[in-house]
Each structure stands twice: as C-alpha cells, then as structure tokens.
Design an enzyme around this catalytic site. Structure first.
Site, PDB file in Angstrom:
ATOM      1  N   HIS A  40       0.831  -1.118  -0.010  1.00  0.00           N
ATOM      2  CA  HIS A  40      -0.005  -0.090   0.143  1.00  0.00           C
ATOM      3  C   HIS A  40       0.846   1.193   0.204  1.00  0.00           C
ATOM      4  O   HIS A  40       1.904   1.211   0.232  1.00  0.00           O
ATOM      5  CB  HIS A  40      -0.999   0.089   1.116  1.00  0.00           C
ATOM      6  CG  HIS A  40      -0.123  -0.009   2.632  1.00  0.00           C
ATOM      7  ND1 HIS A  40       0.096  -1.041   3.277  1.00  0.00           N
ATOM      8  CD2 HIS A  40       0.561   1.060   3.069  1.00  0.00           C
ATOM      9  CE1 HIS A  40       0.853  -0.778   4.290  1.00  0.00           C
ATOM     10  NE2 HIS A  40       1.043   0.489   4.454  1.00  0.00           N
TER      11      HIS A  40
ATOM     12  N   GLU B 176      -3.418   3.431   3.002  1.00  0.00           N
ATOM     13  CA  GLU B 176      -3.280   3.568   4.485  1.00  0.00           C
ATOM     14  C   GLU B 176      -3.573   5.010   4.943  1.00  0.00           C
ATOM     15  O   GLU B 176      -2.882   6.036   4.335  1.00  0.00           O
ATOM     16  CB  GLU B 176      -2.402   2.897   5.187  1.00  0.00           C
ATOM     17  CG  GLU B 176      -2.216   3.146   6.707  1.00  0.00           C
ATOM     18  CD  GLU B 176      -0.988   2.192   7.353  1.00  0.00           C
ATOM     19  OE1 GLU B 176       0.147   2.142   6.364  1.00  0.00           O
ATOM     20  OE2 GLU B 176      -0.850   1.882   8.298  1.00  0.00           O
TER      21      GLU B 176
END
Lengths: 177, 177
Positions: free
Chosen positions: A119, A165
């Site tokens: 991510h 995130e």
C-alpha cells in the site's frame, strides 16, 4: 548480518557514496488516468507536477505531489521536470494507452495473491476529519479507524483497487508490542 | 472530467480538507528483513527509524528513511514513532515471520503478470557515480544508464526482485515527447 542488526537501532552512518540519495517516487500503473487523477487530486489534494508522454512506447507518466507551504514549482517545463525529480515522496502513475477502454481491464493490487507491494500511506493532521472527508467523497473503505486489530488506522481503495493507508502520527505513538 | 483535465496543468487548488496530507510511505513485503535491511542500508544509505513488532499477528514492520542534513530523529521511542509517521517518502518493509526460512519463497514484483505496482525511484546527485557504487556492491542491474530507449535512467533489483529506478534530476529536464 550484524550490519543489518545495527541498522535496527538506526545507529549506522550511511555510506558517503549515498549522500544526497532521496526516495523520489513510487510508480503504480493505472487503467484510467482521468479516473485516477480525479481521485488523487480531489480526495488527497495532489497535483500533477509533470505529465510525460511517450508516443513511441504508447504510455504516459503523471507525477503527483501534495504540495506544501513553501513549495515553489518552476513554471518552465524543463525546470519543472528537474524539480520534480528532486522531490521526495511523489506518486507516479503510469498509463499504458488504451487500457481505459478495455472491457474488464484491471491491475493487480499486490495484496491478493501473488502478494508483493502492499500500500501507500498518507499521514493526515486529523484522522476523524479525514474519515469524514472520505465518506463525503464516497471513497471505498477497506477498514475504518475503529475496525480491526489496528485501531486508528484507516485503509481505503484507490480507483484501481490499490490500498491506501491513512494515519494520524500522534495517535500511533505506542504502536507495536 | 474537466477537474482531472485541469489537474494536468497543476493549476487547481487542493481542497482545504486535504491540508497537511503527506505521502508518508509505501509498503513492500520482504522475505528476509536481514537481507533487505543490509541492502537498503548499505546500497541506498537508508536507516531504520522504527521497527514495530506484532507478535499476535506474527509480523514486523521496518520504517526506513535516507536521512538528510537537518533531520533530527527523536531518541524516545514514542516520539520517534510519531516523528516517523510525520515524514514524507519513507519505505516500509513488512516481514511476515517465517518467510525467510521457507524454501523458494518469493514475493511478486508487480512487473511480471499480473502487473500493478512498478517500482520505487531514488534521485541521486551523480548517476555515473551511483552506477559505479552499485557495481562496487554487486547490485543486480535491470538496465544501465546507457541501455534501452530511456537514456540516463538506471533500473536495479532489490533482494526480493522489486525494481528500483535511479535518476539524476538535471539529466531528465527534456524527458518525454
């Protein structure tokens, strides 16, 4: 390796040959630049520093940054390109021409098998306000701040399904065992 | 979308709700933290700002930065963790315990099919010196500065096979069509 072991403490002085090395960007392939640029510019406030087209190889590159106070981006194209490659923490989106019109075309997010890349993460000043902002923009959540084992950590998806995130630094001071 | 279109020019003011958003890090899964930390600390001069262990979930996180003049990393662990999540352009390495001893275990680099993530990129002051430094450290090259269509761009592999682009900003002023 003791060298790596020492690195856990962060006490080793970097080799002088690495002076001035900067992590300039990470690159993600996107199916539709229109869709991705609308998302990253609207939801994360990023701006395209430079778009580079490569007709012979049939692809375009978009270098995005969340500009901050004090950043002065050169107007001249060549100076702007150089400035772009001198920055830290940019997002490069690669568009291979034609994917935006291929039925069912999709890139791999790295979290389903086969795994690899995980991510990108944005740090925000206020996690609750950020979560409300994502809701206001109909962003797809993987996990809200109060869900799962990791509290105060949000995960959302970008238009291609890549995981993003979102954290508030001071809320994570005691993270980990 | 005209909004995305305008973004190509980089003229749109980011929404105020995104004030203070920063691209803190990208995350890559690595099979062996010893191997990866030795590589990134030696070859790219990165240091581990924080290591976070999660025994219940059986994984550890390593947040790496190529620190620069003026960076003052707090000594206290909680303050250092907060500082880490406030930075821009970090590399997070995730180690799922046990992968380092699994015969033939490997992560997906994102460039072989199925494609997605492409690479990370370091900007360096002197590309020729960087290439010599990589040779001196037996780094695996995908492409040297004088090879392929994109001159003055180096691609090497990290220990897991992830691609690392290396560029010298001022050499790319006229990149693209």
């Amino acid at each position: 390796m003791s060298f790596a072991g020492e690195q856990h403490m962060g006490v080793v002085t970097p080799p002088p040959e690495t002076q001035g090395f900067r992590l300039n960007h990470l690159m993600l392939r996107v199916a539709s630049p229109e869709r991705s640029l609308a998302f990253y510019s609207r939801v994360f406030g990023m701006q395209v520093l430079r778009r580079l087209d490569f007709a012979e190889m049939q692809f375009s590159l978009y270098f995005l940054a969340r500009l901050e106070e004090g950043d002065s981006v050169p107007e001249a194209q060549d100076a702007r390109t150089t400035w772009t490659f001198q920055q830290k923490g940019l997002l490069e989106l690669t568009h291979n021409w034609g994917t935006e019109t291929q039925e069912g075309f999709a890139y791999h997010d790295g979290n389903a098998e086969p795994q690899g890349f995980g991510h990108i993460c944005f740090s925000v000043p206020d996690l609750a306000k950020a979560q409300a902002w994502f809701d206001a923009n109909d962003v797809t959540f993987i996990k809200r701040a109060d869900q799962g084992k990791m509290k105060d950590v949000i995960f959302v998806k970008d238009p291609d399904g890549y995981w993003i995130e979102v954290v508030q630094a001071d809320l994570l001071a005691n993270m980990g065992d």
